[in-house]
Design an enzyme around this catalytic site. Sequence first.
Site, PDB file in Angstrom:
ATOM      1  N   LYS A   1       0.830  -1.213   0.000  1.00  0.00           N
ATOM      2  CA  LYS A   1       0.000   0.000   0.000  1.00  0.00           C
ATOM      3  C   LYS A   1       0.861   1.258   0.000  1.00  0.00           C
ATOM      4  O   LYS A   1       0.658   2.169  -0.806  1.00  0.00           O
ATOM      5  CB  LYS A   1      -0.933   0.023   1.226  1.00  0.00           C
ATOM      6  CG  LYS A   1      -1.885  -1.162   1.303  1.00  0.00           C
ATOM      7  CD  LYS A   1      -2.802  -1.066   2.510  1.00  0.00           C
ATOM      8  CE  LYS A   1      -2.087  -1.114   3.848  1.00  0.00           C
ATOM      9  NZ  LYS A   1      -1.447  -2.420   4.167  1.00  0.00           N
TER      10      LYS A   1
ATOM     11  N   ARG B   1     -10.215   0.805   8.075  1.00  0.00           N
ATOM     12  CA  ARG B   1      -9.775  -0.533   8.448  1.00  0.00           C
ATOM     13  C   ARG B   1     -10.838  -1.283   9.237  1.00  0.00           C
ATOM     14  O   ARG B   1     -10.628  -2.431   9.595  1.00  0.00           O
ATOM     15  CB  ARG B   1      -8.560  -0.401   9.348  1.00  0.00           C
ATOM     16  CG  ARG B   1      -7.262  -0.867   8.728  1.00  0.00           C
ATOM     17  CD  ARG B   1      -6.214  -0.586   9.767  1.00  0.00           C
ATOM     18  NE  ARG B   1      -4.987  -1.251   9.626  1.00  0.00           N
ATOM     19  CZ  ARG B   1      -3.927  -0.753   8.992  1.00  0.00           C
ATOM     20  NH1 ARG B   1      -4.008   0.366   8.342  1.00  0.00           N
ATOM     21  NH2 ARG B   1      -2.808  -1.411   8.992  1.00  0.00           N
TER      22      ARG B   1
ATOM     23  N   ARG C   1      11.855  -5.138   5.137  1.00  0.00           N
ATOM     24  CA  ARG C   1      11.574  -3.733   4.822  1.00  0.00           C
ATOM     25  C   ARG C   1      12.412  -2.744   5.628  1.00  0.00           C
ATOM     26  O   ARG C   1      12.647  -2.929   6.812  1.00  0.00           O
ATOM     27  CB  ARG C   1      10.097  -3.472   5.109  1.00  0.00           C
ATOM     28  CG  ARG C   1       9.742  -2.002   5.116  1.00  0.00           C
ATOM     29  CD  ARG C   1       8.296  -1.803   5.115  1.00  0.00           C
ATOM     30  NE  ARG C   1       7.651  -2.346   6.306  1.00  0.00           N
ATOM     31  CZ  ARG C   1       6.348  -2.318   6.478  1.00  0.00           C
ATOM     32  NH1 ARG C   1       5.568  -1.825   5.543  1.00  0.00           N
ATOM     33  NH2 ARG C   1       5.827  -2.805   7.579  1.00  0.00           N
TER      34      ARG C   1
ATOM     35  N   ARG D   1      10.791  -0.591  11.233  1.00  0.00           N
ATOM     36  CA  ARG D   1       9.664  -0.335  12.131  1.00  0.00           C
ATOM     37  C   ARG D   1       9.621  -1.275  13.328  1.00  0.00           C
ATOM     38  O   ARG D   1       9.906  -2.457  13.202  1.00  0.00           O
ATOM     39  CB  ARG D   1       8.353  -0.453  11.345  1.00  0.00           C
ATOM     40  CG  ARG D   1       7.863   0.894  10.884  1.00  0.00           C
ATOM     41  CD  ARG D   1       6.791   0.788   9.859  1.00  0.00           C
ATOM     42  NE  ARG D   1       5.653  -0.019  10.274  1.00  0.00           N
ATOM     43  CZ  ARG D   1       4.584  -0.209   9.509  1.00  0.00           C
ATOM     44  NH1 ARG D   1       4.516   0.364   8.327  1.00  0.00           N
ATOM     45  NH2 ARG D   1       3.591  -0.946   9.930  1.00  0.00           N
TER      46      ARG D   1
ATOM     47  N   ARG E   1      -0.883  -8.602  13.368  1.00  0.00           N
ATOM     48  CA  ARG E   1      -1.396  -7.632  12.389  1.00  0.00           C
ATOM     49  C   ARG E   1      -2.196  -8.327  11.296  1.00  0.00           C
ATOM     50  O   ARG E   1      -3.227  -7.833  10.848  1.00  0.00           O
ATOM     51  CB  ARG E   1      -0.227  -6.836  11.794  1.00  0.00           C
ATOM     52  CG  ARG E   1       0.323  -5.794  12.778  1.00  0.00           C
ATOM     53  CD  ARG E   1       1.697  -5.314  12.408  1.00  0.00           C
ATOM     54  NE  ARG E   1       1.777  -4.728  11.093  1.00  0.00           N
ATOM     55  CZ  ARG E   1       2.915  -4.556  10.413  1.00  0.00           C
ATOM     56  NH1 ARG E   1       4.065  -4.947  10.943  1.00  0.00           N
ATOM     57  NH2 ARG E   1       2.893  -3.998   9.237  1.00  0.00           N
TER      58      ARG E   1
HETATM   59  P1  AP5 Z   1       4.808  -1.605   1.849  1.00  0.00           P
HETATM   60  O1  AP5 Z   1       4.479  -0.761   0.672  1.00  0.00           O
HETATM   61  O2  AP5 Z   1       5.542  -0.987   2.973  1.00  0.00           O
HETATM   62  O3  AP5 Z   1       3.489  -2.350   2.364  1.00  0.00           O
HETATM   63  P2  AP5 Z   1       2.224  -1.797   3.115  1.00  0.00           P
HETATM   64  O4  AP5 Z   1       1.031  -2.474   2.541  1.00  0.00           O
HETATM   65  O5  AP5 Z   1       2.227  -0.303   3.141  1.00  0.00           O
HETATM   66  O6  AP5 Z   1       2.525  -2.425   4.529  1.00  0.00           O
HETATM   67  P3  AP5 Z   1       2.415  -1.822   5.987  1.00  0.00           P
HETATM   68  O7  AP5 Z   1       3.141  -2.812   6.864  1.00  0.00           O
HETATM   69  O8  AP5 Z   1       2.886  -0.415   6.052  1.00  0.00           O
HETATM   70  O9  AP5 Z   1       0.915  -1.920   6.235  1.00  0.00           O
HETATM   71  P4  AP5 Z   1       0.215  -1.963   7.562  1.00  0.00           P
HETATM   72  O10 AP5 Z   1      -1.181  -1.916   7.120  1.00  0.00           O
HETATM   73  O11 AP5 Z   1       0.570  -3.102   8.439  1.00  0.00           O
HETATM   74  O12 AP5 Z   1       0.850  -0.715   8.338  1.00  0.00           O
HETATM   75  P5  AP5 Z   1       0.255   0.703   8.711  1.00  0.00           P
HETATM   76  O13 AP5 Z   1       1.379   1.618   8.793  1.00  0.00           O
HETATM   77  O14 AP5 Z   1      -0.901   1.045   7.878  1.00  0.00           O
HETATM   78  O15 AP5 Z   1       5.604  -2.884   1.317  1.00  0.00           O
HETATM   79  C1  AP5 Z   1       6.194  -3.817   2.214  1.00  0.00           C
HETATM   80  C2  AP5 Z   1       7.589  -4.224   1.711  1.00  0.00           C
HETATM   81  O16 AP5 Z   1       7.481  -5.002   0.534  1.00  0.00           O
HETATM   82  C3  AP5 Z   1       8.491  -3.029   1.326  1.00  0.00           C
HETATM   83  O17 AP5 Z   1       9.803  -3.325   1.729  1.00  0.00           O
HETATM   84  C4  AP5 Z   1       8.386  -2.952  -0.210  1.00  0.00           C
HETATM   85  O18 AP5 Z   1       9.589  -2.463  -0.793  1.00  0.00           O
HETATM   86  C5  AP5 Z   1       8.125  -4.393  -0.597  1.00  0.00           C
HETATM   87  N1  AP5 Z   1       7.192  -4.521  -1.714  1.00  0.00           N
HETATM   88  C6  AP5 Z   1       6.089  -3.748  -1.984  1.00  0.00           C
HETATM   89  N2  AP5 Z   1       5.437  -4.201  -3.090  1.00  0.00           N
HETATM   90  C7  AP5 Z   1       6.142  -5.290  -3.518  1.00  0.00           C
HETATM   91  C8  AP5 Z   1       5.972  -6.202  -4.630  1.00  0.00           C
HETATM   92  N3  AP5 Z   1       4.952  -6.059  -5.504  1.00  0.00           N
HETATM   93  N4  AP5 Z   1       6.868  -7.199  -4.758  1.00  0.00           N
HETATM   94  C9  AP5 Z   1       7.906  -7.340  -3.881  1.00  0.00           C
HETATM   95  N5  AP5 Z   1       8.121  -6.496  -2.829  1.00  0.00           N
HETATM   96  C10 AP5 Z   1       7.249  -5.498  -2.640  1.00  0.00           C
HETATM   97  O19 AP5 Z   1      -0.312   0.409  10.170  1.00  0.00           O
HETATM   98  C11 AP5 Z   1       0.531   0.148  11.271  1.00  0.00           C
HETATM   99  C12 AP5 Z   1      -0.278   0.065  12.549  1.00  0.00           C
HETATM  100  O20 AP5 Z   1      -0.922   1.343  12.796  1.00  0.00           O
HETATM  101  C13 AP5 Z   1      -1.426  -0.941  12.533  1.00  0.00           C
HETATM  102  O21 AP5 Z   1      -0.989  -2.232  12.916  1.00  0.00           O
HETATM  103  C14 AP5 Z   1      -2.400  -0.311  13.559  1.00  0.00           C
HETATM  104  O22 AP5 Z   1      -1.994  -0.572  14.872  1.00  0.00           O
HETATM  105  C15 AP5 Z   1      -2.235   1.162  13.291  1.00  0.00           C
HETATM  106  N6  AP5 Z   1      -3.204   1.701  12.299  1.00  0.00           N
HETATM  107  C16 AP5 Z   1      -2.905   2.276  11.098  1.00  0.00           C
HETATM  108  N7  AP5 Z   1      -4.022   2.661  10.458  1.00  0.00           N
HETATM  109  C17 AP5 Z   1      -5.066   2.329  11.276  1.00  0.00           C
HETATM  110  C18 AP5 Z   1      -6.469   2.464  11.174  1.00  0.00           C
HETATM  111  N8  AP5 Z   1      -7.049   3.011  10.076  1.00  0.00           N
HETATM  112  N9  AP5 Z   1      -7.225   2.014  12.205  1.00  0.00           N
HETATM  113  C19 AP5 Z   1      -6.673   1.460  13.306  1.00  0.00           C
HETATM  114  N10 AP5 Z   1      -5.339   1.294  13.463  1.00  0.00           N
HETATM  115  C20 AP5 Z   1      -4.535   1.732  12.469  1.00  0.00           C
END
Ligand code: AP5
Length: 217
Positions: A13, A88, A127, A161, A172
């Site tokens: 994402k 979410r 990552r 992270r 997660r």
């Molecule tokens: P990356 O692009 O970083 O993936 P991502 O989907 O953004 O993953 P996140 O871990 O950031 O998502 P998340 O939903 O767990 O975290 P968030 O910060 O939202 O890609 C991952 C890796 O793979 C990278 O190294 C990239 O280079 C590689 N890659 C990408 N595409 C690829 C491909 N096609 N092929 C190969 N490699 C690839 O949330 C964190 C925490 O915050 C949550 O756990 C929760 O506690 C809280 N939170 C956030 N939003 C909310 C909400 N709306 N409600 C409640 N809690 C929330």
Amino acid sequence: AVVILLGPPGAGKGTQARLLEKRFGLVQLSTGDLLRDAVARGTEAGQAAKAVMDAGGLVSDEIVLAILTDRLGQPDVTRGVILDGFPRTTGQARALDDLLTARAARVDTAISLEVDDAAMVDRISGRFTCKDCGEGYHDRFKPTKAEGVCDACGGTEMVRRADDRPETVAARLEAYHAQTAPLVAYYEARGALDRVDAMQDIAEVSRQMARIAERVT
Ligand code: AP5
Ligand code: ZN
């Protein structure tokens, strides 16, 4: 335009949101980044969110909505937004509908990035991110061109992270399946869902996302 990126942790994402942002002039709005920023600044919301995030759970709708509403009101949000990691829960999705209706806007598309659980663990565990500009990398899938130097800004400080440890990743994923996955059906039911096979490489996923973004912007 309002574009939602739905997908489990590690689906890509953040990676895709940054690419779309540059190309379509939309603003990436990541609730994960906003929450991590609140934690780093030690705000009241950040203090309440920290333990939940470290455990891999979801932060309360109340906190997330307050942070999101505040960000949506900033002046740089003009041409539209890419919501990365929000909504979410169905509660958040309904609140978003209300927020947008009040602004005479709507969700143009929710893009579901589809990957299998094993791939996500691989992606998350490799990552790292540039501390200066936020560009994301991966040990194997997207290494920096020069060891330890950011391709985008030349920065040399890379960070990993706190919630990317294997135990937390499992929690997660569980939160995703239990609370977020139902949103795929929520948007599909109103004809606002696009599915993308996110097992493909970054460039191919990005081409498909761009086609969708062209249609809605
Ligand atoms: P990356 O692009 O970083 O993936 P991502 O989907 O953004 O993953 P996140 O871990 O950031 O998502 P998340 O939903 O767990 O975290 P968030 O910060 O939202 O890609 C991952 C890796 O793979 C990278 O190294 C990239 O280079 C590689 N890659 C990408 N595409 C690829 C491909 N096609 N092929 C190969 N490699 C690839 O949330 C964190 C925490 O915050 C949550 O756990 C929760 O506690 C809280 N939170 C956030 N939003 C909310 C909400 N709306 N409600 C409640 N809690 C929330
Ligand atoms: Zn950088």
